[in-house]
Design a protein around this motif. Sequence first.
Motif, PDB file in Angstrom:
ATOM      1  N   SER A 178      42.692  48.624 -48.137  1.00  8.71           N
ATOM      2  CA  SER A 178      42.976  49.271 -49.421  1.00  8.71           C
ATOM      3  C   SER A 178      44.219  48.659 -50.054  1.00  8.71           C
ATOM      4  CB  SER A 178      43.177  50.777 -49.226  1.00  8.71           C
ATOM      5  OG  SER A 178      44.397  51.033 -48.554  1.00  8.71           O
ATOM      6  N   LEU A 179      44.298  48.724 -51.374  1.00  8.81           N
ATOM      7  CA  LEU A 179      45.457  48.179 -52.081  1.00  8.81           C
ATOM      8  C   LEU A 179      46.755  48.872 -51.660  1.00  8.81           C
ATOM      9  CD1 LEU A 179      43.916  47.722 -55.657  1.00  8.81           C
ATOM     10  CD2 LEU A 179      44.259  45.987 -53.892  1.00  8.81           C
ATOM     11  N   PRO A 180      46.793  50.205 -51.497  1.00  4.43           N
ATOM     12  CA  PRO A 180      48.039  50.837 -51.039  1.00  4.43           C
ATOM     13  C   PRO A 180      48.517  50.321 -49.681  1.00  4.43           C
ATOM     14  CG  PRO A 180      46.595  52.493 -51.992  1.00  4.43           C
ATOM     15  CD  PRO A 180      45.790  51.231 -51.898  1.00  4.43           C
ATOM     16  N   ASN A 181      47.593  50.026 -48.767  1.00  2.00           N
ATOM     17  CA  ASN A 181      48.005  49.508 -47.459  1.00  2.00           C
ATOM     18  C   ASN A 181      48.641  48.126 -47.582  1.00  2.00           C
ATOM     19  OD1 ASN A 181      47.142  51.759 -46.085  1.00  2.00           O
ATOM     20  ND2 ASN A 181      45.176  50.892 -45.461  1.00  2.00           N
ATOM     21  N   ILE A 182      48.098  47.309 -48.470  1.00  2.00           N
ATOM     22  CA  ILE A 182      48.689  45.985 -48.681  1.00  2.00           C
ATOM     23  C   ILE A 182      50.066  46.124 -49.324  1.00  2.00           C
ATOM     24  CG2 ILE A 182      48.426  43.773 -49.853  1.00  2.00           C
ATOM     25  CD1 ILE A 182      45.371  44.240 -49.748  1.00  2.00           C
TER      26      ILE A 182
END
Length: 517
Positions: free
Chosen positions: A273-277
């Motif tokens: 997911s973008l938040p994890n990156i």
Amino acid sequence: MITPLGSGGAWWSTDKRNARRTTLGATAIVVLLALITWLIWMSPTDNPVRKIVGDVVQPVQTNMTLKNDRADLLDQLVSTKSEMSSQSAALASQKAQLAAALGKAKALETQLSAAKAGASKAEGAVKSLKAAMAAGGTPASVAAAAGGGADSTGAGTDAGTGSGDAGGGDSGGGGTVGPVTPATPSLASIISPTSRYFGLYTAQSPFSFSEFNQVATDVGSQPNVSGYFQGWDQDFRPEAVQASWAKGDLPMMTWESQPITASNNAANQPKYSLPNIIKGDFDAYLTKYADDIVANGQPLAIRLDQEMNATWYPWSEDDGHGKSINGNSKGDFVKMWQHVHDVFAAEGANKYVAWIWAPNRLDNLTSSHQTAEYTADLYPGDEYVDWVGMSGYERPASTGNTQVTTFSGTFDKTLGVLRQVAPSKKIMLAEVGAAEVGPAGASIKPGWITSFFEGLADPANSDIIGFSWFNLAVTTSSNGSTITNDWRINSTKQSTKAFEDGIDRTDLGYRLRPVVQ
């Protein structure tokens, strides 16, 4: 007064009668001594006389034995020393022979390294000479290419990468001993080339160029961009970049933040997911990747997370109806892009990377994703992007395509938005292709290819610096249906001929290397 001997003198006297007595007496004494000796040795072992005689005789015998043994040992020692001396001399001779052999081997190794370096340098000079000649260069430019001086760019303008100063630090003057890396152009000349790019994606390039070279042979022109894909479960592949530049081609990597084996409609991948990156879950991976690019020291183009305005990838923000995809929110794509770019900047890798931001063709997306406003919200900013681009396919009739099968019908709407969002950026048609059968059920690829090159020749499209063709036949999912599409340039003789005629146009700004048979 001396009394004269009488006739009856002692028994040992010298007269005749006494001589006989003397002989008898001596004989008697010898016999007596022999008898005594015999009696002693024949007597029991504890006889005192025998013991006394034995005590006298035994040390003498022992001393004689020891002397004999010592003499034998001395003889053996002399013999051993002589043998050791002989062996030492032989060993010294063998050591000398070994040292001489090692010296010869080292000298041969040095000569071999120098020969390899010379061969590599000569090969590079030949490639540069061929490229300069193919471009119709002046005698001075051809001589410069053959000389391989410090300002040589290796791939040069004929690789579609411009001239400019030597970038990447890999081009050098003569006299270098050791491995010679292919010379590469500067990043600045890659981003602002003096001729257009013709790129190609094949199933194996740049790890194998057999199919790549076959397409080049079929259309009569050598591509100057080698496209390939990598996932975030893979390390940087320096051999891919090296192999591309060895041919004189710009490596262009599509880098997807998902596993390489993921399908093109697997949007739900929470790990990616973008938040994890953004929060740093992949920072170790990104840092190593950037460091490996720096260590390799050769430039490349990276198309990061393409088609972000669509709904089929885990980096898409929403499904077009306000529902989040993969836990992402509005604005996350820009934050992710900037985060990756910043990690590369911290490692010094951005001096080797041309960053490509490439959304999907707008007119086959949901209506909310077709607007310039939605596209602009996904743009990371001019300081984070080197080229803008797009994916643009002429879709088959089986997908419900009713659009005009021309360059304008495929690209114009999206090009207009790109120019509005990033007016100062050059445009790369980063992934293109055409189906065989169009909306009316007729073969449309040859006609679309002709229209494609006509569109590139239009002065209004002079900001388009090139394209990269997706030369594969693939089975994919589109609008809930499984479809096999043959996007290859050389899928039919008619399509191949249309492409050959198009790429040969003199009004397109191409200076491509000829195909070497």
